[in-house]
Design a protein around this motif. Structure first.
Motif, PDB file in Angstrom:
ATOM      1  N   THR A 186     -37.934  -0.713 -23.612  1.00  0.00           N
ATOM      2  CA  THR A 186     -37.668  -1.014 -22.083  1.00  0.00           C
ATOM      3  C   THR A 186     -38.379  -1.723 -21.337  1.00  0.00           C
ATOM      4  OG1 THR A 186     -38.837   0.882 -21.375  1.00  0.00           O
ATOM      5  CG2 THR A 186     -36.858   1.799 -22.036  1.00  0.00           C
ATOM      6  N   VAL A 187     -39.523  -2.331 -21.786  1.00  0.00           N
ATOM      7  CA  VAL A 187     -40.490  -3.069 -21.339  1.00  0.00           C
ATOM      8  C   VAL A 187     -39.956  -4.200 -20.613  1.00  0.00           C
ATOM      9  CG1 VAL A 187     -41.122  -4.523 -23.229  1.00  0.00           C
ATOM     10  CG2 VAL A 187     -42.896  -3.988 -21.464  1.00  0.00           C
ATOM     11  N   LYS A 188     -40.548  -4.773 -19.374  1.00  0.00           N
ATOM     12  CA  LYS A 188     -40.053  -6.030 -18.828  1.00  0.00           C
ATOM     13  C   LYS A 188     -40.931  -7.240 -18.946  1.00  0.00           C
ATOM     14  CE  LYS A 188     -37.492  -3.538 -15.411  1.00  0.00           C
ATOM     15  NZ  LYS A 188     -37.285  -3.331 -13.616  1.00  0.00           N
ATOM     16  N   ASP A 189     -42.588  -6.681 -19.039  1.00  0.00           N
ATOM     17  CA  ASP A 189     -43.169  -7.857 -19.372  1.00  0.00           C
ATOM     18  C   ASP A 189     -43.945  -7.441 -20.660  1.00  0.00           C
ATOM     19  OD1 ASP A 189     -42.554  -9.040 -16.895  1.00  0.00           O
ATOM     20  OD2 ASP A 189     -43.998  -8.017 -15.632  1.00  0.00           O
ATOM     21  N   LEU A 190     -44.031  -8.510 -21.454  1.00  0.00           N
ATOM     22  CA  LEU A 190     -44.710  -7.985 -22.823  1.00  0.00           C
ATOM     23  C   LEU A 190     -45.477  -9.033 -23.374  1.00  0.00           C
ATOM     24  CD1 LEU A 190     -44.804  -6.345 -25.313  1.00  0.00           C
ATOM     25  CD2 LEU A 190     -42.851  -7.606 -26.153  1.00  0.00           C
ATOM     26  N   THR A 191     -46.947  -8.615 -23.595  1.00  0.00           N
ATOM     27  CA  THR A 191     -47.893  -9.630 -24.223  1.00  0.00           C
ATOM     28  C   THR A 191     -48.103  -9.266 -25.615  1.00  0.00           C
ATOM     29  OG1 THR A 191     -48.563 -10.162 -22.226  1.00  0.00           O
ATOM     30  CG2 THR A 191     -50.253 -10.654 -23.881  1.00  0.00           C
ATOM     31  N   LEU A 192     -48.127 -10.241 -26.697  1.00  0.00           N
ATOM     32  CA  LEU A 192     -48.506  -9.845 -27.990  1.00  0.00           C
ATOM     33  C   LEU A 192     -49.578 -10.975 -28.295  1.00  0.00           C
ATOM     34  CD1 LEU A 192     -44.645  -9.437 -29.336  1.00  0.00           C
ATOM     35  CD2 LEU A 192     -46.492  -7.630 -28.601  1.00  0.00           C
ATOM     36  N   SER A 193     -50.338 -10.447 -29.479  1.00  0.00           N
ATOM     37  CA  SER A 193     -51.564 -11.010 -29.924  1.00  0.00           C
ATOM     38  C   SER A 193     -51.124 -11.972 -31.248  1.00  0.00           C
ATOM     39  CB  SER A 193     -52.656 -10.427 -30.430  1.00  0.00           C
ATOM     40  OG  SER A 193     -52.158  -9.511 -31.448  1.00  0.00           O
ATOM     41  N   PRO A 194     -51.724 -12.904 -31.517  1.00  0.00           N
ATOM     42  CA  PRO A 194     -51.412 -14.093 -32.707  1.00  0.00           C
ATOM     43  C   PRO A 194     -51.395 -13.354 -34.103  1.00  0.00           C
ATOM     44  CG  PRO A 194     -53.098 -14.896 -31.373  1.00  0.00           C
ATOM     45  CD  PRO A 194     -53.316 -13.541 -30.937  1.00  0.00           C
ATOM     46  N   SER A 195     -52.378 -12.572 -34.358  1.00  0.00           N
ATOM     47  CA  SER A 195     -52.328 -11.509 -35.506  1.00  0.00           C
ATOM     48  C   SER A 195     -51.302 -10.755 -35.960  1.00  0.00           C
ATOM     49  CB  SER A 195     -53.492 -10.971 -35.663  1.00  0.00           C
ATOM     50  OG  SER A 195     -53.906 -10.029 -34.547  1.00  0.00           O
ATOM     51  N   LEU A 196     -50.741 -10.311 -34.722  1.00  0.00           N
ATOM     52  CA  LEU A 196     -49.402  -9.316 -34.822  1.00  0.00           C
ATOM     53  C   LEU A 196     -48.435 -10.205 -35.315  1.00  0.00           C
ATOM     54  CD1 LEU A 196     -48.417  -6.864 -32.085  1.00  0.00           C
ATOM     55  CD2 LEU A 196     -46.914  -8.443 -32.798  1.00  0.00           C
ATOM     56  N   LEU A 197     -48.031 -11.304 -34.569  1.00  0.00           N
ATOM     57  CA  LEU A 197     -47.103 -12.393 -34.890  1.00  0.00           C
ATOM     58  C   LEU A 197     -47.068 -12.644 -36.379  1.00  0.00           C
ATOM     59  CD1 LEU A 197     -46.546 -14.550 -31.884  1.00  0.00           C
ATOM     60  CD2 LEU A 197     -45.463 -12.434 -32.294  1.00  0.00           C
ATOM     61  N   GLU A 198     -48.007 -12.987 -36.967  1.00  0.00           N
ATOM     62  CA  GLU A 198     -48.599 -13.201 -38.349  1.00  0.00           C
ATOM     63  C   GLU A 198     -48.089 -12.244 -39.296  1.00  0.00           C
ATOM     64  OE1 GLU A 198     -52.184 -15.101 -41.145  1.00  0.00           O
ATOM     65  OE2 GLU A 198     -52.463 -14.021 -39.249  1.00  0.00           O
ATOM     66  N   VAL A 199     -48.352 -10.880 -38.986  1.00  0.00           N
ATOM     67  CA  VAL A 199     -48.158  -9.717 -39.748  1.00  0.00           C
ATOM     68  C   VAL A 199     -46.612  -9.650 -39.804  1.00  0.00           C
ATOM     69  CG1 VAL A 199     -48.255  -7.153 -40.220  1.00  0.00           C
ATOM     70  CG2 VAL A 199     -50.257  -8.802 -39.702  1.00  0.00           C
ATOM     71  N   VAL A 200     -45.972  -9.640 -38.663  1.00  0.00           N
ATOM     72  CA  VAL A 200     -44.492  -9.303 -38.658  1.00  0.00           C
ATOM     73  C   VAL A 200     -43.774 -10.303 -39.220  1.00  0.00           C
ATOM     74  CG1 VAL A 200     -42.277  -9.125 -36.828  1.00  0.00           C
ATOM     75  CG2 VAL A 200     -44.971  -7.807 -36.488  1.00  0.00           C
ATOM     76  N   SER A 201     -44.149 -11.592 -39.241  1.00  0.00           N
ATOM     77  CA  SER A 201     -43.506 -12.694 -40.012  1.00  0.00           C
ATOM     78  C   SER A 201     -43.676 -12.719 -41.295  1.00  0.00           C
ATOM     79  CB  SER A 201     -44.061 -14.090 -39.600  1.00  0.00           C
ATOM     80  OG  SER A 201     -43.813 -14.236 -38.195  1.00  0.00           O
ATOM     81  N   GLY A 202     -44.426 -11.685 -41.630  1.00  0.00           N
ATOM     82  CA  GLY A 202     -44.755 -11.521 -43.366  1.00  0.00           C
ATOM     83  C   GLY A 202     -43.995 -10.682 -43.905  1.00  0.00           C
ATOM     84  N   ALA A 203     -42.965  -9.949 -42.937  1.00  0.00           N
ATOM     85  CA  ALA A 203     -42.187  -8.900 -43.445  1.00  0.00           C
ATOM     86  C   ALA A 203     -40.669  -9.160 -43.175  1.00  0.00           C
ATOM     87  CB  ALA A 203     -42.820  -7.472 -43.028  1.00  0.00           C
ATOM     88  N   PRO A 204     -40.025 -10.346 -43.552  1.00  0.00           N
ATOM     89  CA  PRO A 204     -38.839 -10.585 -43.092  1.00  0.00           C
ATOM     90  C   PRO A 204     -37.936  -9.560 -43.112  1.00  0.00           C
ATOM     91  CG  PRO A 204     -39.162 -11.837 -45.005  1.00  0.00           C
ATOM     92  CD  PRO A 204     -40.728 -11.222 -44.702  1.00  0.00           C
ATOM     93  N   ASN A 205     -37.868  -8.798 -44.197  1.00  0.00           N
ATOM     94  CA  ASN A 205     -36.891  -7.490 -44.419  1.00  0.00           C
ATOM     95  C   ASN A 205     -36.786  -6.503 -43.312  1.00  0.00           C
ATOM     96  OD1 ASN A 205     -39.511  -6.951 -45.215  1.00  0.00           O
ATOM     97  ND2 ASN A 205     -38.738  -5.012 -46.546  1.00  0.00           N
ATOM     98  N   LEU A 206     -37.856  -6.351 -42.581  1.00  0.00           N
ATOM     99  CA  LEU A 206     -38.013  -5.564 -41.292  1.00  0.00           C
ATOM    100  C   LEU A 206     -37.288  -6.231 -40.268  1.00  0.00           C
ATOM    101  CD1 LEU A 206     -41.743  -4.149 -41.658  1.00  0.00           C
ATOM    102  CD2 LEU A 206     -39.537  -2.924 -42.423  1.00  0.00           C
ATOM    103  N   LEU A 207     -37.637  -7.410 -40.311  1.00  0.00           N
ATOM    104  CA  LEU A 207     -36.861  -8.137 -38.996  1.00  0.00           C
ATOM    105  C   LEU A 207     -35.510  -8.036 -39.121  1.00  0.00           C
ATOM    106  CD1 LEU A 207     -39.282 -11.173 -38.754  1.00  0.00           C
ATOM    107  CD2 LEU A 207     -39.472  -9.173 -37.572  1.00  0.00           C
ATOM    108  N   ASP A 208     -34.910  -8.511 -40.465  1.00  0.00           N
ATOM    109  CA  ASP A 208     -33.492  -8.320 -40.337  1.00  0.00           C
ATOM    110  C   ASP A 208     -32.928  -6.890 -40.262  1.00  0.00           C
ATOM    111  OD1 ASP A 208     -33.639 -11.147 -41.042  1.00  0.00           O
ATOM    112  OD2 ASP A 208     -33.658 -10.801 -43.348  1.00  0.00           O
ATOM    113  N   SER A 209     -33.480  -5.788 -40.549  1.00  0.00           N
ATOM    114  CA  SER A 209     -33.063  -4.656 -40.318  1.00  0.00           C
ATOM    115  C   SER A 209     -33.041  -3.910 -38.884  1.00  0.00           C
ATOM    116  CB  SER A 209     -33.668  -3.859 -41.258  1.00  0.00           C
ATOM    117  OG  SER A 209     -35.017  -3.552 -40.943  1.00  0.00           O
ATOM    118  N   GLN A 210     -33.680  -4.767 -37.977  1.00  0.00           N
ATOM    119  CA  GLN A 210     -33.982  -3.927 -36.616  1.00  0.00           C
ATOM    120  C   GLN A 210     -32.728  -4.638 -35.698  1.00  0.00           C
ATOM    121  OE1 GLN A 210     -36.170  -1.822 -36.320  1.00  0.00           O
ATOM    122  NE2 GLN A 210     -36.735  -2.084 -38.353  1.00  0.00           N
ATOM    123  N   PRO A 211     -32.291  -3.856 -34.919  1.00  0.00           N
ATOM    124  CA  PRO A 211     -31.230  -4.368 -33.912  1.00  0.00           C
ATOM    125  C   PRO A 211     -32.004  -4.529 -32.681  1.00  0.00           C
ATOM    126  CG  PRO A 211     -31.502  -1.671 -33.828  1.00  0.00           C
ATOM    127  CD  PRO A 211     -32.445  -2.264 -34.903  1.00  0.00           C
TER     128      PRO A 211
END
Length: 489
Positions: A317-342
């Motif tokens: 429900t968030v309107k303003d979101l801030t994310l760190s670099p390491s977080l993006l790196e970890v999420v990008s390393g799991a493409p199967n999780l990205l594809d399964s999320q609506p």
């Protein structure tokens, strides 16, 4: 209009002394009591004004031994004792104590602090800010009356940075007026403490936890609006996965600067407006023995990615979101999780990303764009990525045969869903290939983009050449929006 014939002509007039006591008290509330007491020598009018100040500030750093930089602890203790003894019986609105004792002293610093706390509680203190430095393996127990103070609205407890110093919690608590609570450097091993704490604070609105060892698997409070968890104590030998379980339906602000190994179970954050997430593999400061993402096993990487995705789903429900670099790196390393999320972030209007802007981060960036169809503003803070070409002269590789254009398009293929993106700001532009390609694809997909602000990282006069080349190349890119203004700084 009526005017004074000679304003400010009377140089002998003391206008400050003519102010009412309440206004003078307000002025003195911004300074330490060491200076406030000294105003008693100004005139007869000021002689006893300090004795009724509702805000008391005590900082032991201001009383130092002349031959060293160390605090004159004995003089500080005597000063605080005398102020509280000579003060009148009026209520204390704010009691702010900064006290740094020494381990080899001939006095019991904890007993003196407790005496001062009791004096403040007896005078119906409303805000109590305690920053007390403990040494390793020391235990500290506050007077029970502190945790049953009916007048207390704000409480800050900071016990230094010694992780082995333990705070012994009270047996019972009742803080019906407490709205703001901050705990820093507090170690409490009683698992039932948080249950007792939050059940005794029915109107708590702000909770800040820094560098603490606490059981956080049952934070439930209906009135909570602001929550901040920062650098929770990391124990590499602790095999038990820690859990942050938070139930706060009225929460509007969530800040988390902690570790990927923890399990984040956030429930019913339906009122959330802003979220700032900075998750780390281990410690922020890396050395030769530090664990980095690249050294983790495949199983651990997958676990960390699952923890992050679980956290992001709770922030839908968030309107303003801030994310760190390491977080993006970890999420990008799991493409199967990205594809399964609506799609999740339908309310998101402003997205701020700290990123290396490397190819490894592109899948996560693409995913965030895809699930944020109503995003209006994008902020990027680029961190240096040492394993890819940095300076702009290498940009020709994008159009050369050595660079696979299809790989770029596949790595950052933005769907045409950026219908609302109007503003983009990128800080730390270094002229590398990835930045240029990112901007090219962004301009191609942002339908109503109006402003692009670029803060270029210029470290020497010779950088002006690549800046000019970078700017000229950028202006040649095709744009989905016909009304884009570029601003360079």
């Amino acid at each position: 209009m009526e005017t004074r014939s000679s304003p400010f002509s009377n140089n002998e007039e003391d206008r400050i002394s003519n102010l009412p006591d309440t206004l003078i008290h307000q002025i003195l509330s911004f300074i330490d009591m060491n200076y406030a007491v000294q105003t008693s020598v100004l005139s007869r009018r000021w002689r006893y004004l300090w004795t009724s100040i509702p805000t008391l500030n005590f900082d032991s750093n201001l009383l130092q031994l002349p031959e060293t930089r160390y605090t004159n602890v004995e003089a500080f203790i005597d000063f605080v004792d005398r102020v509280l003894m000579l003060r009148d019986s009026s209520d204390i609105q704010r009691f702010n104590l900064h006290f740094f004792g020494t381990e080899d002293a001939d006095y019991d610093s904890t007993s003196r602090v407790n005496t001062w706390i009791l004096a403040a509680v007896r005078r119906n203190v409303q805000e109590l800010l305690l920053r007390v430095s403990l040494w390793e393996y020391q235990t500290f127990q506050f007077p029970p009356s502190l945790f049953t103070c009916k007048s207390l609205t704000k409480l800050e407890l900071s016990l230094g940075d010694m992780s082995e110093s333990e705070f012994i919690p009270p047996k019972s608590m009742d803080l019906p007026m407490l709205k703001s609570l901050e705990l820093c450097g507090v170690s409490i091993y009683d698992e039932k403490f948080t249950d007792m704490l939050f059940s005794s604070c029915p109107v708590l609105e702000s909770l800040i936890i820094k560098d603490c060892r606490l059981n956080l698997n049952n934070i439930s409070t209906l009135k909570l609006k602001h929550f901040k968890l920062e650098y929770e104590y990391y124990d590499s030998e602790d095999s038990v996965v820690k859990t942050l379980k938070l139930y706060a339906p009225n929460l509007t602000s969530f800040i988390c600067k902690s570790y990927m190994s923890h399990d984040y179970a956030l429930e019913n954050l339906s009122s959330l407006v802003t979220a700032d997430i900075h998750l780390m593999v281990e410690d922020e400061e890396e050395d030769e023995t530090s664990v980095t993402y690249s050294t983790l096993s495949v199983e651990v990487k997958q676990l960390y990615a699952q923890n992050i995705m679980k956290l992001l789903r709770a922030l839908h429900t968030v309107k303003d979101l801030t994310l760190s670099p390491s977080l993006l790196e970890v999420v990008s390393g799991a493409p199967n999780l990205l594809d399964s999320q609506p799609p999740q972030f339908c309310n998101l209007r402003c997205l701020m990303l700290g990123t290396f802007l490397s190819r490894d981060c592109f899948p996560a960036i693409t995913y965030l764009f895809r699930i944020s169809p109503n995003m209006e503003s994008l902020y990027l803070i680029i961190k240096k990525c040492s394993d890819e070409p940095q300076m702009y002269p290498f940009y020709d590789e994008i159009n050369s045969k050595s660079a696979n254009i299809d790989d770029w398009e596949a790595g950052l293929l933005l769907p045409c869903m950026l219908y609302h993106l109007e503003f983009v700001k990128i800080i730390g532009v270094q002229g590398c290939i990835n930045e240029l390609k990112f901007l090219e694809i962004l301009l191609k997909n942002a339908m109503v983009l109006k402003t692009v602000v670029l803060y270029l990282k210029c470290e020497c006069p010779g950088d002006m050449k690549w800046i000019m080349n970078f700017s000229e190349k950028l202006l040649t890119f095709p744009r989905a929006s016909s009304n884009v203004a570029f601003m360079f700084f």
